[in-house]
Design an enzyme around this catalytic site. Structure first.
Site, PDB file in Angstrom:
ATOM      1  N   ASP A 109       5.695 -28.892 -33.200  1.00  0.00           N
ATOM      2  CA  ASP A 109       5.234 -30.269 -33.055  1.00  0.00           C
ATOM      3  C   ASP A 109       6.404 -31.228 -33.266  1.00  0.00           C
ATOM      4  O   ASP A 109       7.011 -31.256 -34.324  1.00  0.00           O
ATOM      5  CB  ASP A 109       4.120 -30.562 -34.063  1.00  0.00           C
ATOM      6  N   SER A 136       0.143 -36.291 -30.172  1.00  0.00           N
ATOM      7  CA  SER A 136      -0.071 -34.843 -30.277  1.00  0.00           C
ATOM      8  C   SER A 136      -1.448 -34.385 -29.823  1.00  0.00           C
ATOM      9  O   SER A 136      -1.655 -33.195 -29.605  1.00  0.00           O
ATOM     10  CB  SER A 136       0.155 -34.385 -31.723  1.00  0.00           C
ATOM     11  N   HIS A 193      -6.248 -30.469 -37.439  1.00  0.00           N
ATOM     12  CA  HIS A 193      -5.294 -31.483 -36.989  1.00  0.00           C
ATOM     13  C   HIS A 193      -5.231 -31.478 -35.459  1.00  0.00           C
ATOM     14  O   HIS A 193      -5.856 -30.646 -34.807  1.00  0.00           O
ATOM     15  CB  HIS A 193      -3.919 -31.224 -37.605  1.00  0.00           C
ATOM     16  N   THR A 249      -3.111 -30.657 -32.972  1.00  0.00           N
ATOM     17  CA  THR A 249      -2.733 -29.499 -32.153  1.00  0.00           C
ATOM     18  C   THR A 249      -3.788 -28.399 -32.161  1.00  0.00           C
ATOM     19  O   THR A 249      -4.291 -28.031 -31.097  1.00  0.00           O
ATOM     20  CB  THR A 249      -1.371 -28.947 -32.602  1.00  0.00           C
ATOM     21  N   ASP A 275       7.143 -32.359 -37.066  1.00  0.00           N
ATOM     22  CA  ASP A 275       6.738 -33.711 -36.679  1.00  0.00           C
ATOM     23  C   ASP A 275       6.631 -34.625 -37.891  1.00  0.00           C
ATOM     24  O   ASP A 275       7.105 -35.767 -37.874  1.00  0.00           O
ATOM     25  CB  ASP A 275       5.395 -33.618 -35.960  1.00  0.00           C
ATOM     26  N   HIS A 321       8.627 -38.129 -38.684  1.00  0.00           N
ATOM     27  CA  HIS A 321       7.915 -39.388 -38.900  1.00  0.00           C
ATOM     28  C   HIS A 321       8.330 -40.050 -40.214  1.00  0.00           C
ATOM     29  O   HIS A 321       8.406 -41.279 -40.311  1.00  0.00           O
ATOM     30  CB  HIS A 321       6.406 -39.157 -38.918  1.00  0.00           C
ATOM     31  N   ASP A 357       5.184 -30.387 -28.127  1.00  0.00           N
ATOM     32  CA  ASP A 357       4.237 -31.313 -27.518  1.00  0.00           C
ATOM     33  C   ASP A 357       4.926 -32.596 -27.076  1.00  0.00           C
ATOM     34  O   ASP A 357       4.583 -33.187 -26.059  1.00  0.00           O
ATOM     35  CB  ASP A 357       3.080 -31.620 -28.467  1.00  0.00           C
ATOM     36  N   HIS A 358       5.930 -33.023 -27.835  1.00  0.00           N
ATOM     37  CA  HIS A 358       6.668 -34.255 -27.543  1.00  0.00           C
ATOM     38  C   HIS A 358       7.942 -34.238 -28.358  1.00  0.00           C
ATOM     39  O   HIS A 358       8.176 -33.341 -29.180  1.00  0.00           O
ATOM     40  CB  HIS A 358       5.828 -35.487 -27.917  1.00  0.00           C
ATOM     41  N   HIS A 384       7.431 -41.138 -31.933  1.00  0.00           N
ATOM     42  CA  HIS A 384       7.728 -40.081 -30.969  1.00  0.00           C
ATOM     43  C   HIS A 384       8.739 -40.574 -29.937  1.00  0.00           C
ATOM     44  O   HIS A 384       8.937 -41.781 -29.774  1.00  0.00           O
ATOM     45  CB  HIS A 384       6.455 -39.646 -30.242  1.00  0.00           C
TER      46      HIS A 384
END
Length: 528
Positions: free
Chosen positions: A65, A115, A176, A178, A341, A345, A382-383, A458
């Protein structure tokens, strides 16, 4: 002015010499070294011309992620440096995969994705709106009445319907963004339990994601991650943190979803565990179903993990595969390195990159337990994030270290790692902070950011897709993200594309004898 610039450049060079931590190997001075390496790589590339068109008995998707290309590169360097090497010349396990593609990550309504919408793409095969899971783009975020009729199913469901065992392993909450797209149909990714849902949505018949985990596909074989508090009645004390109310149950419907699962599975070889000791004490050959919830919410960062009580991602993956491979029809396994991820963040690059390295260890563990003859393994993200590193650092420079340069604008040093935005933006007495006065190697150091935000965002660029095993060559070039599950399903003869599976050709599937040999080889590799 010219003298000032000259002094700054001189200081930069001196700082650079001080930062130099490793000189490159002597053999790299010889053209022969690079030529021979290239020739070996060329021979390997030529061998790939004979494509693996076997039927994929097993499917594994590793999802990092937020693991953009810059994160992959930085994690490679970190992995090497953790071994005492300079790092740049090293290899991640995913680097060894023979096929690499790029995935376009945008959501139907977002240039820079989230996500949830991306999970719907790479699991359900359709692009979707940000914030929604397991529903098409016709569904509107947070509008309960737009759910019905817009549900889409995932490759995990396709595999289960085809008789395979299926599993979900994550370092986040099992409900979550995902993992939830694998089983849920929800117009709001944040509806973890009914306590997060508005009364209107509850009256409209929408269900929270934790409830859907157990009701939509009630026989998921392996579920491991965090998220205990969303499964218990409100104010129920947590088994691991009984004195901390923030970890207590959240459900307003007073349902105990864990106990309901235990009761429903009572006559099966099913186990619920919440700590590492109980997990590793299981005999996987005698387990049919496993529910492992190791934290009230997300699992702790790997750097902070209690290695006595909390399993690593690698350990969870090993147990999951040992259980899932009991099924002669094969399995589908979704593995998420979800806290990469979260580290980004929070602006905590060190946490994020160590999470990426641990996910790479899990990829290596899975490699030892499977074979490319019958297992298609895909690694992707995912990103991305607005994360980068640069500053003309020298070979072997700590990935968390300073650039050898100083700014020729404010005459201050800067870290190699920077974020485009985030909580690391800091001004001291009207000017940029002098990072040389901080502990920039600390696990929770907030890497410098250009724009102040409470949470870093992101990124919108394409992400890499690494693949190996049967039909791995179908993941090539630049693809829409929703193509990924279709290619994987084609390889395994599940879902929409099955006509080609009726072929009696030698490459359509493995013979029973060869399948047995594959299993023996995998077992031998793991033991050795």
């Amino acid at each position: 002015m010219k003298l000032l610039v000259l002094l700054v450049l001189l200081a930069s060079c001196m700082l650079g010499w001080g930062q130099r931590t490793a000189s490159f190997p002597e053999q790299e001075k010889e053209p022969r070294f690079w030529n021979e390496w290239a020739q070996k790589t060329l021979a390997k590339a030529l061998s790939l011309q004979t494509l693996n068109k076997n039927k994929a008995q097993n499917l594994i998707l590793f999802l990092g992620d937020g693991m953009g290309v810059a994160t992959v590169t930085a994690a490679r360097i970190l992995k090497g440096q953790l071994k005492g090497q300079s790092g740049e010349e090293g290899q991640l396990e995913m680097d060894k995969f023979p096929f690499v593609a790029l995935s376009k990550t945008y959501n139907t309504n977002a240039q820079v994705a989230d996500s949830a919408g991306t999970a719907t793409a790479y699991l359900c095969g359709v692009k979707a709106n940000e914030g929604t899971v397991g529903v098409s783009a016709a569904a509107v975020r947070s509008q309960c009445n737009s759910t019905q009729g817009n549900e889409v199913t995932s490759i995990l469901r396709w595999a289960k319907d085809a008789g395979k065992s299926v599993g979900i392993v994550t370092t986040t909450r099992v409900n979550h963004a995902t993992p939830s797209a694998a089983y849920a149909h929800c117009v709001e990714r944040d509806w973890y339990s009914d306590s997060e849902m508005p009364a209107e949505a509850l009256r409209g018949g929408c269900k929270d994601i934790a409830l859907q985990l157990f009701e939509n596909i009630p026989d998921i074989d392996v579920i491991m991650g965090g998220g205990r508090k969303y499964m218990y009645p409100k104010n129920t004390s947590d088994v691991e943190y009984p004195g901390q109310t923030k970890h207590s149950g959240t459900r307003r419907d007073n349902r105990n979803l864990v106990q309901e699962w235990v009761d429903r599975m009572r006559d099966k070889k099913a186990h619920y565990v919440w700590n590492k000791k109980d997990l590793l004490s299981l005999n996987p050959s005698k387990v049919e179903y496993l529910l492992g919830l190791f934290e009230p919410a997300d699992l702790t960062y790997d750097l902070e993990r209690n290695t006595d009580t909390d399993p690593s991602l690698s350990e969870m993956v090993e147990v999951a595969i040992k259980i899932l491979r009991n099924n002669p029809n094969g399995f589908y396994l979704l593995v998420e390195g979800g806290r990469i991820d979260h580290g980004h963040h929070e602006g905590k690059a060190k946490q994020a990159l160590h999470e990426a390295v641990e996910m790479d260890r899990a990829i290596g563990r899975a490699d030892l337990m499977t074979s490319t003859l019958d297992t298609l393994t895909v690694v992707t993200a995912d990103h991305s994030h607005v994360f980068g590193f640069g500053g003309y650092t020298h070979r072997g420079n700590s990935i968390f270290g300073l650039s050898p340069l100083m700014s020729d604008v404010d005459q201050k040093p800067f870290t190699a790692i920077v974020y485009g935005n985030g909580p690391g933006y800091k001004i001291v007495k009207g000017v940029r902070e002098n990072v040389s006065t901080t502990d920039y190697q600390d696990n929770n150091y907030l890497a410098q950011a250009a724009v102040p935000l409470s949470a870093e965002t992101h990124g919108g660029e394409d992400v890499a897709v690494f693949s190996k095993g049967p039909m791995a060559h179908l993941l090539h070039g630049v693809h829409e993200q929703n193509y990924i599950p279709h290619a994987m399903a084609y390889a395994a003869c599940i879902g929409q594309n099955r006509a080609h599976c009726q072929s009696s050709g030698a490459d359509a599937t493995l013979s029973p004898a060869l399948s047995a040999l594959v299993g023996l080889v995998a077992a031998t590799r793991l033991l050795c």
